[in-house]
Design an enzyme around this catalytic site. Structure first.
Site, PDB file in Angstrom:
ATOM      1  N   ASP A  68       0.871  -1.161   0.000  1.00 47.35           N
ATOM      2  CA  ASP A  68       0.000   0.000   0.000  1.00 47.35           C
ATOM      3  C   ASP A  68       0.913   1.216   0.000  1.00 47.35           C
ATOM      4  O   ASP A  68       2.002   1.184   0.592  1.00 47.35           O
ATOM      5  CB  ASP A  68      -0.930   0.021   1.212  1.00 47.35           C
ATOM      6  CG  ASP A  68      -2.120   0.951   0.986  1.00 47.35           C
ATOM      7  OD1 ASP A  68      -2.713   0.902  -0.108  1.00 47.35           O
ATOM      8  OD2 ASP A  68      -2.455   1.729   1.892  1.00 47.35           O
ATOM      9  N   GLY A 149      -0.686   7.694 -11.150  1.00 49.12           N
ATOM     10  CA  GLY A 149      -1.055   8.293  -9.873  1.00 49.12           C
ATOM     11  C   GLY A 149      -0.608   9.742  -9.781  1.00 49.12           C
ATOM     12  O   GLY A 149      -0.842  10.546 -10.679  1.00 49.12           O
ATOM     13  N   LYS A 171      13.527   6.338 -11.892  1.00 48.60           N
ATOM     14  CA  LYS A 171      12.446   6.198 -10.907  1.00 48.60           C
ATOM     15  C   LYS A 171      12.552   4.855 -10.190  1.00 48.60           C
ATOM     16  O   LYS A 171      12.363   4.771  -8.977  1.00 48.60           O
ATOM     17  CB  LYS A 171      11.083   6.326 -11.570  1.00 48.60           C
ATOM     18  CG  LYS A 171       9.966   6.271 -10.539  1.00 48.60           C
ATOM     19  CD  LYS A 171       8.587   6.261 -11.157  1.00 48.60           C
ATOM     20  CE  LYS A 171       7.553   6.069 -10.065  1.00 48.60           C
ATOM     21  NZ  LYS A 171       6.263   5.665 -10.559  1.00 48.60           N
ATOM     22  N   ARG A 177       8.615   2.804  -3.738  1.00 45.64           N
ATOM     23  CA  ARG A 177       8.340   1.390  -4.022  1.00 45.64           C
ATOM     24  C   ARG A 177       9.645   0.654  -4.290  1.00 45.64           C
ATOM     25  O   ARG A 177       9.822  -0.484  -3.867  1.00 45.64           O
ATOM     26  CB  ARG A 177       7.372   1.276  -5.204  1.00 45.64           C
ATOM     27  CG  ARG A 177       6.780  -0.110  -5.358  1.00 45.64           C
ATOM     28  CD  ARG A 177       5.603  -0.137  -6.350  1.00 45.64           C
ATOM     29  NE  ARG A 177       4.459   0.568  -5.792  1.00 45.64           N
ATOM     30  CZ  ARG A 177       4.000   1.729  -6.251  1.00 45.64           C
ATOM     31  NH1 ARG A 177       4.562   2.315  -7.289  1.00 45.64           N
ATOM     32  NH2 ARG A 177       2.950   2.303  -5.695  1.00 45.64           N
TER      33      ARG A 177
END
Length: 190
Positions: A68, A149, A171, A177
């Site tokens: 999450d 997002g 990234k 993440r």
């Protein structure tokens, strides 16, 4: 090693696939014909990651990990936080989420923000969590077409471009993440 990523978000699956070293094969829920809604009813990012991992593990009886992620803006008392995906309503509309955030920040001096990802790994009776954070700031307007997002409005610390304007290779090295995934991979490689 095969590993199940307990998500139905294809963007996240593709992003994580690009982070995995050789020797790991990522499986998605579609390979299990799994279409159930995965609950996200906890008040914290960590709680949601654990809830999702437990739900998929108990349903499919296979080891898995779930994650999450939330975007936290301290000047907005931590918003959107655990509600990042549904910030502008239940339909998970990234454009409306960004519009709402930019509007709320229009009169704020501080645009500091950070992404936080929690990965929950569930196997057997064990549960492990791995946290990744990426500090940065919120831009005044959306730029870039890579990512998803809030990526078009998030500028990571040390860069002048949004996540959506950076290459995927950059990234996938600096993101929240990526940091959490590197911890998971290190744990699975022990």
């Amino acid at each position: 090693m095969k590993i199940l990523f307990a998500t139905q978000n294809q963007n996240k699956i593709e992003e994580v696939k690009n982070m995995l070293p050789s020797g790991f094969e990522l499986m998605g829920l579609n390979q299990f014909n799994f279409t159930d809604d995965i609950p996200e009813t906890q008040p914290t990012i960590e709680g949601n990651a654990i809830q999702k991992a437990n739900f998929v593990f108990n349903t499919l009886k296979t080891p898995c990990f779930a994650e999450d992620t939330g975007l936290i803006v301290p000047s907005l008392n931590g918003e959107p936080g655990v509600y990042s995906a549904r910030y502008a309503g239940p339909y998970r509309d990234p454009l409306k989420n960004m519009e709402k955030l930019l509007k709320k920040l229009s009169s704020e001096k501080s645009r500091e923000a950070y992404f936080e990802t929690v990965i929950a790994l569930k196997y057997g009776h064990k549960l492990e969590t791995f946290v990744g954070r990426c500090k940065g700031r919120i831009a005044h307007e959306a730029k870039g077409s890579n990512g998803f997002g809030y990526d078009p409005i998030f500028i990571p610390e040390g860069y002048d471009l949004s996540f959506a304007s950076l290459s995927k290779s950059i990234k996938n090295k600096i993101s929240h993440r990526a940091i959490a995934m590197s911890k998971l991979i290190a744990y699975l490689s022990e």
